[in-house]
Motif scaffolding. Structure first.
Motif, PDB file in Angstrom:
ATOM      1  N   MET A   1      -7.873  -6.449   4.329  1.00 34.78           N
ATOM      2  CA  MET A   1      -9.010  -5.109   3.915  1.00 34.78           C
ATOM      3  C   MET A   1      -7.921  -4.865   2.708  1.00 34.78           C
ATOM      4  O   MET A   1      -6.193  -5.243   2.777  1.00 34.78           O
ATOM      5  CB  MET A   1      -8.799  -3.794   4.084  1.00 34.78           C
ATOM      6  N   SER A   2      -7.823  -4.744   1.370  1.00 33.73           N
ATOM      7  CA  SER A   2      -6.875  -4.498   0.570  1.00 33.73           C
ATOM      8  C   SER A   2      -7.452  -2.771  -0.363  1.00 33.73           C
ATOM      9  O   SER A   2      -8.538  -2.448   0.513  1.00 33.73           O
ATOM     10  CB  SER A   2      -6.707  -5.504  -0.713  1.00 33.73           C
ATOM     11  N   GLY A   3      -6.491  -2.514  -1.192  1.00 34.62           N
ATOM     12  CA  GLY A   3      -6.746  -1.298  -1.809  1.00 34.62           C
ATOM     13  C   GLY A   3      -6.765  -0.145  -0.828  1.00 34.62           C
ATOM     14  O   GLY A   3      -5.535  -0.251  -0.373  1.00 34.62           O
ATOM     15  N   THR A   4      -6.895   1.104  -1.012  1.00 31.82           N
ATOM     16  CA  THR A   4      -7.054   1.791  -0.242  1.00 31.82           C
ATOM     17  C   THR A   4      -7.987   2.728   1.025  1.00 31.82           C
ATOM     18  O   THR A   4      -9.274   2.490   0.370  1.00 31.82           O
ATOM     19  CB  THR A   4      -6.909   3.482  -1.126  1.00 31.82           C
ATOM     20  N   GLU A   5      -7.351   3.320   1.649  1.00 32.38           N
ATOM     21  CA  GLU A   5      -8.291   3.437   2.935  1.00 32.38           C
ATOM     22  C   GLU A   5      -7.748   5.305   3.260  1.00 32.38           C
ATOM     23  O   GLU A   5      -7.162   5.949   3.298  1.00 32.38           O
ATOM     24  CB  GLU A   5      -8.537   2.552   3.515  1.00 32.38           C
ATOM     25  N   SER A   6      -9.021   5.896   3.169  1.00 35.00           N
ATOM     26  CA  SER A   6      -8.749   7.575   4.041  1.00 35.00           C
ATOM     27  C   SER A   6      -8.788   7.381   5.438  1.00 35.00           C
ATOM     28  O   SER A   6      -9.126   7.118   5.739  1.00 35.00           O
ATOM     29  CB  SER A   6      -9.234   8.477   2.996  1.00 35.00           C
ATOM     30  N   ASP A  23      -2.810   2.778   1.581  1.00 34.75           N
ATOM     31  CA  ASP A  23      -2.390   1.534   0.215  1.00 34.75           C
ATOM     32  C   ASP A  23      -2.576   0.311   1.865  1.00 34.75           C
ATOM     33  O   ASP A  23      -1.604   0.022   1.913  1.00 34.75           O
ATOM     34  CB  ASP A  23      -1.483   1.319  -0.156  1.00 34.75           C
ATOM     35  N   CYS A  24      -3.578   0.172   1.813  1.00 31.48           N
ATOM     36  CA  CYS A  24      -3.617  -1.327   2.870  1.00 31.48           C
ATOM     37  C   CYS A  24      -3.276  -2.268   2.233  1.00 31.48           C
ATOM     38  O   CYS A  24      -3.185  -3.039   3.437  1.00 31.48           O
ATOM     39  CB  CYS A  24      -5.287  -1.124   3.297  1.00 31.48           C
ATOM     40  N   SER A  25      -2.633  -2.740   1.384  1.00 29.39           N
ATOM     41  CA  SER A  25      -2.152  -4.044   1.023  1.00 29.39           C
ATOM     42  C   SER A  25      -0.592  -4.425   1.905  1.00 29.39           C
ATOM     43  O   SER A  25      -0.188  -5.223   0.928  1.00 29.39           O
ATOM     44  CB  SER A  25      -2.243  -3.789  -0.836  1.00 29.39           C
ATOM     45  N   ILE A  26       0.046  -3.276   1.587  1.00 29.70           N
ATOM     46  CA  ILE A  26       1.718  -3.190   2.918  1.00 29.70           C
ATOM     47  C   ILE A  26       1.180  -3.007   3.568  1.00 29.70           C
ATOM     48  O   ILE A  26       1.028  -2.163   4.740  1.00 29.70           O
ATOM     49  CB  ILE A  26       2.305  -2.541   1.774  1.00 29.70           C
ATOM     50  N   VAL A  44       5.525  10.001   8.019  1.00 31.60           N
ATOM     51  CA  VAL A  44       4.575   9.031   7.841  1.00 31.60           C
ATOM     52  C   VAL A  44       4.583   7.107   7.783  1.00 31.60           C
ATOM     53  O   VAL A  44       5.377   6.496   7.249  1.00 31.60           O
ATOM     54  CB  VAL A  44       3.512   9.263   6.694  1.00 31.60           C
ATOM     55  N   ALA A  45       4.160   6.546   9.405  1.00 29.96           N
ATOM     56  CA  ALA A  45       4.110   5.585   9.696  1.00 29.96           C
ATOM     57  C   ALA A  45       2.332   5.063  10.049  1.00 29.96           C
ATOM     58  O   ALA A  45       2.164   5.160  10.199  1.00 29.96           O
ATOM     59  CB  ALA A  45       5.017   5.665  11.185  1.00 29.96           C
ATOM     60  N   VAL A  46       2.337   3.283   9.022  1.00 24.58           N
ATOM     61  CA  VAL A  46       1.424   2.500   8.655  1.00 24.58           C
ATOM     62  C   VAL A  46       1.678   1.663   9.537  1.00 24.58           C
ATOM     63  O   VAL A  46       2.844   0.856   8.626  1.00 24.58           O
ATOM     64  CB  VAL A  46       0.817   2.997   7.166  1.00 24.58           C
ATOM     65  N   ALA A  47       0.880   0.968   9.618  1.00 23.17           N
ATOM     66  CA  ALA A  47       0.256  -0.499  10.384  1.00 23.17           C
ATOM     67  C   ALA A  47      -0.658  -1.269  10.198  1.00 23.17           C
ATOM     68  O   ALA A  47      -1.142  -0.465  10.595  1.00 23.17           O
ATOM     69  CB  ALA A  47       1.512  -1.178  11.840  1.00 23.17           C
ATOM     70  N   ILE A  48      -1.000  -2.029   9.364  1.00 22.93           N
ATOM     71  CA  ILE A  48      -2.237  -2.543   8.982  1.00 22.93           C
ATOM     72  C   ILE A  48      -2.389  -3.096  10.190  1.00 22.93           C
ATOM     73  O   ILE A  48      -1.436  -4.653  10.525  1.00 22.93           O
ATOM     74  CB  ILE A  48      -1.833  -3.198   7.676  1.00 22.93           C
ATOM     75  N   ASP A  49      -3.416  -3.786  11.063  1.00 15.65           N
ATOM     76  CA  ASP A  49      -3.279  -4.616  12.293  1.00 15.65           C
ATOM     77  C   ASP A  49      -4.396  -5.705  11.592  1.00 15.65           C
ATOM     78  O   ASP A  49      -4.051  -5.507  10.150  1.00 15.65           O
ATOM     79  CB  ASP A  49      -4.749  -4.152  13.062  1.00 15.65           C
ATOM     80  N   ALA A  51      -7.460  -7.026  11.496  1.00 12.96           N
ATOM     81  CA  ALA A  51      -8.607  -6.619  10.949  1.00 12.96           C
ATOM     82  C   ALA A  51      -8.568  -5.853   9.384  1.00 12.96           C
ATOM     83  O   ALA A  51      -9.830  -5.187   8.927  1.00 12.96           O
ATOM     84  CB  ALA A  51      -9.151  -6.355  11.710  1.00 12.96           C
ATOM     85  N   GLY A  52      -7.109  -5.642   9.388  1.00 10.63           N
ATOM     86  CA  GLY A  52      -7.003  -5.044   7.819  1.00 10.63           C
ATOM     87  C   GLY A  52      -7.063  -3.606   7.820  1.00 10.63           C
ATOM     88  O   GLY A  52      -7.368  -2.873   7.030  1.00 10.63           O
ATOM     89  N   MET A  53      -6.999  -2.877   9.044  1.00 16.12           N
ATOM     90  CA  MET A  53      -7.852  -1.849   9.348  1.00 16.12           C
ATOM     91  C   MET A  53      -6.115  -0.890   9.405  1.00 16.12           C
ATOM     92  O   MET A  53      -5.141  -1.718   9.977  1.00 16.12           O
ATOM     93  CB  MET A  53      -8.506  -1.152  10.650  1.00 16.12           C
ATOM     94  N   PRO A  54      -5.883   0.620   8.940  1.00 16.55           N
ATOM     95  CA  PRO A  54      -4.656   1.340   8.904  1.00 16.55           C
ATOM     96  C   PRO A  54      -4.869   2.070  10.575  1.00 16.55           C
ATOM     97  O   PRO A  54      -5.674   3.034  10.562  1.00 16.55           O
ATOM     98  CB  PRO A  54      -4.770   1.585   8.038  1.00 16.55           C
ATOM     99  N   GLY A  55      -3.588   2.077  11.094  1.00 18.56           N
ATOM    100  CA  GLY A  55      -3.223   3.021  12.112  1.00 18.56           C
ATOM    101  C   GLY A  55      -1.679   3.316  11.739  1.00 18.56           C
ATOM    102  O   GLY A  55      -0.887   2.916  11.101  1.00 18.56           O
ATOM    103  N   VAL A  56      -2.815   4.887  12.018  1.00 20.90           N
ATOM    104  CA  VAL A  56      -0.933   5.630  11.073  1.00 20.90           C
ATOM    105  C   VAL A  56      -0.757   6.894  12.184  1.00 20.90           C
ATOM    106  O   VAL A  56      -1.621   7.140  13.148  1.00 20.90           O
ATOM    107  CB  VAL A  56      -1.911   6.643  10.337  1.00 20.90           C
ATOM    108  N   ARG A  57       0.618   6.958  12.363  1.00 22.23           N
ATOM    109  CA  ARG A  57       1.382   7.700  12.483  1.00 22.23           C
ATOM    110  C   ARG A  57       1.751   8.731  11.817  1.00 22.23           C
ATOM    111  O   ARG A  57       2.593   8.476  11.665  1.00 22.23           O
ATOM    112  CB  ARG A  57       2.314   7.053  13.991  1.00 22.23           C
TER     113      ARG A  57
END
Length: 64
Positions: A1-6, A23-26, A44-49, A51-57
């Motif tokens: 997945m790329s782009g942004t996700e809410s 921003d799922c491209s990072i 905010v800490a983000v890790a993209i898995d 499958a391209g889905m963001p995990g946010v802490r």
């Protein structure tokens, strides 16, 4: 997945539910964003898995 996700989160200060755009491209990112309700700085800490889905802490900026 790329782009942004809410992503729905809760502010670690006031506890209010808010949505942030990720921003799922990072793949891995960390930044400070102010809560839209109480205006306090959230870490905010983000890790993209795989499958391209963001995990946010989110945590209090003063606890980093």
């Amino acid at each position: 997945m790329s782009g942004t996700e809410s992503v729905a989160i809760h502010c670690p200060y006031c506890g209010e539910p808010i949505e942030i755009s990720v921003d799922c491209s990072i793949e891995n990112q960390r930044y400070i964003e102010d809560c839209r309700v109480c205006c306090r700085p959230m870490d905010v800490a983000v890790a993209i898995d795989d499958a391209g889905m963001p995990g946010v802490r989110v945590s209090r900026e003063d606890e980093v």
